[in-house]
Design a protein around this motif. Structure first.
Motif, short mmCIF file in Angstrom:
data_model
loop_
_atom_site.label_atom_id
_atom_site.label_comp_id
_atom_site.label_asym_id
_atom_site.label_seq_id
_atom_site.Cartn_x
_atom_site.Cartn_y
_atom_site.Cartn_z
N HIS A 108 -7.09 4.20 6.45
CA HIS A 108 -6.50 3.04 6.93
C HIS A 108 -6.51 2.13 6.29
O HIS A 108 -7.05 1.49 7.42
CB HIS A 108 -7.10 3.53 8.12
CG HIS A 108 -5.82 2.76 8.81
ND1 HIS A 108 -5.37 2.67 10.51
CD2 HIS A 108 -4.08 2.16 9.14
CE1 HIS A 108 -4.66 2.43 11.48
NE2 HIS A 108 -4.33 1.79 9.84
N THR B 128 -5.76 7.73 2.42
CA THR B 128 -6.99 6.82 2.26
C THR B 128 -7.47 5.99 3.06
O THR B 128 -6.70 6.29 4.33
CB THR B 128 -6.20 4.95 1.62
OG1 THR B 128 -5.52 4.91 1.40
CG2 THR B 128 -5.96 5.46 -0.50
N THR C 235 2.04 5.78 6.41
CA THR C 235 1.79 4.70 6.60
C THR C 235 1.51 3.59 7.50
O THR C 235 1.12 2.47 7.65
CB THR C 235 2.17 3.50 5.58
OG1 THR C 235 3.24 3.02 5.66
CG2 THR C 235 1.29 3.79 4.07
N GLU D 152 -9.59 8.38 13.40
CA GLU D 152 -9.82 8.01 12.81
C GLU D 152 -11.48 6.93 13.70
O GLU D 152 -11.53 6.93 15.01
CB GLU D 152 -8.87 6.47 12.32
CG GLU D 152 -7.36 6.76 11.99
CD GLU D 152 -6.40 6.42 11.45
OE1 GLU D 152 -7.31 4.61 11.95
OE2 GLU D 152 -5.77 6.10 10.97
N LEU E 59 0.51 4.19 -2.82
CA LEU E 59 0.72 5.99 -2.52
C LEU E 59 0.99 6.35 -3.23
O LEU E 59 1.65 7.98 -3.71
CB LEU E 59 -0.04 5.49 -1.13
CG LEU E 59 -0.91 5.23 0.03
CD1 LEU E 59 -0.86 5.88 0.84
CD2 LEU E 59 -2.05 6.03 -0.71
N LEU F 218 1.01 -1.23 -0.30
CA LEU F 218 -0.11 0.24 -0.36
C LEU F 218 0.95 1.39 -0.40
O LEU F 218 0.79 2.09 -0.88
CB LEU F 218 -0.93 0.01 1.11
CG LEU F 218 -2.15 0.74 1.37
CD1 LEU F 218 -1.63 2.19 2.07
CD2 LEU F 218 -2.74 1.63 -0.19
N THR F 219 2.22 0.87 0.64
CA THR F 219 2.70 2.15 0.54
C THR F 219 3.21 2.73 -0.39
O THR F 219 3.63 3.95 -0.90
CB THR F 219 4.11 1.80 1.44
OG1 THR F 219 3.55 1.69 3.07
CG2 THR F 219 4.89 3.15 1.99
N GLY G 234 -3.87 0.33 4.52
CA GLY G 234 -2.90 -0.50 4.24
C GLY G 234 -2.94 -2.05 4.94
O GLY G 234 -1.71 -3.08 4.64
N ASP H 71 -2.02 7.43 4.47
CA ASP H 71 -2.83 6.06 4.96
C ASP H 71 -3.84 6.51 6.57
O ASP H 71 -4.77 5.55 6.79
CB ASP H 71 -3.13 5.48 4.64
CG ASP H 71 -3.36 3.41 5.24
OD1 ASP H 71 -5.23 3.79 4.15
OD2 ASP H 71 -2.83 2.65 5.46
#
Length: 317
Positions: free
Chosen positions: A284, A282, A234, A265, A115, A111-112, A286, A260
């Motif tokens: 969260h 995004t 992230t 949150e 992004l 995911l990192t 990850g 992320d």
């Protein structure tokens, strides 16, 4: 009487489907609670009937006050073997067992890089423009030859560094415990904290949340960064001074941020990160993947079964 088991923090309502919870029928009754975190009084009303609660790492905070409001609670099961949101000392004092799971190391690094790539090439803006009938709206950048700065060269940071090396990036790293020898073992150059921020074209945060790391990326650190640099987080929101980052982005002191994780949150409705054009955010996700959740929840089930049998496993000590 059947043990009452709650699975909370499953905001997407996916936990019930990724594993077979019916194997716990001989232990107790499983309920899925999808509400977002709230104040302790509300949480106590919501969770007061449960003896076992399964939690996501660092979503709902179980401090001493909340734990004391949950007299029926006997077992907390968390994802991973680390969770800054749980008061382990208070849990031990109150006789509440805390168990964890192994950690999956692939979802967050991937995911990192999603992004990093999306922010560097303006992919969201270009894709949205195409959907609107437009064509080629901006000029993206390349990563080859740029400097990737890793804040925290642990298991996830190392994997992110390896991906950067594949892209032909120069990779540097710093953390309070990192040594030049440890960095060199994975082909990374150890630098000072100030050098890390000053030299970064992309700075990616991969520290564990702790009192030492909280607010580590502060106004001074952000001021060291190039105006062309991208900040990626992230890891955990509170590691970055959010107010300082918002100010830097509003003044274009940074080219952008890809985030992320956040201080609060879910991200509040009117937060600047929802509207700043130089922010790619995004919710969260990850760690949110089927490949991560299957072992994650499977091991939670194992923890509950072992605890029920009087032989708890993966115990926090």
């Amino acid at each position: 009487m059947a043990v009452q088991i709650a699975v909370i923090d499953d905001w997407q309502d996916v936990a019930r489907d990724v594993v077979d919870w019916s194997v716990l029928d001989s232990v107790g009754e499983v309920s899925f609670v999808h509400d977002y975190p709230a104040d302790n009084e509300t949480l106590a009303e919501r969770l007061g009937s449960y003896e076992v609660i399964c939690v996501m790492r660092e979503r709902t905070w179980f401090d001493e006050d909340l734990l004391r409001r949950l007299p029926k609670l006997k077992l907390l099961v968390t994802g991973g073997m680390r969770n800054a949101a749980l008061d382990f000392k208070a849990a031990a004092t109150l006789g509440i067992q805390v168990c964890g799971t192994d950690s999956y190391k692939h979802a967050a690094p991937e995911l990192t890089w999603a992004l990093i790539m999306a922010a560097t090439r303006n992919l969201v803006a270009e894709a949205n423009a195409l959907r609107a009938g437009l064509w080629q709206q901006g000029l993206g950048g390349d990563l080859h030859g740029k400097t990737l700065a890793i804040l925290g060269l642990g298991s996830i940071g190392k994997r992110v560094a390896q991906f950067g090396q594949v892209f032909g990036m120069r990779v540097i790293a710093w953390s309070e415990n990192l040594t030049s020898d440890a960095a060199a073992e994975v082909g990374v150059t150890y630098v000072s904290k100030q050098e890390l921020f000053e030299q970064a074209d992309v700075l990616s945060v991969h520290l564990v949340l702790s009192e030492r790391s909280r607010g580590l990326v502060d106004a001074q650190a952000l001021d060291w960064m190039k105006p062309t640099a991208l900040l990626v987080n992230t890891a955990r929101g509170p590691i970055v001074d959010e107010a300082a980052l918002v100010k830097a982005l509003q003044k274009n002191r940074l080219a952008g941020a890809a985030l992320d994780v956040f201080e609060v949150e879910p991200l509040p409705e009117h937060h600047p990160f929802r509207t700043l054009e130089n922010v790619l955010a995004t919710p969260h996700v990850g760690h949110v993947s089927r490949e991560n959740y299957q072992p994650f929840f499977s091991q939670m089930i194992e923890d509950i079964q072992a605890w029920s049998a009087g032989k708890p496993i993966r115990v926090f000590t």
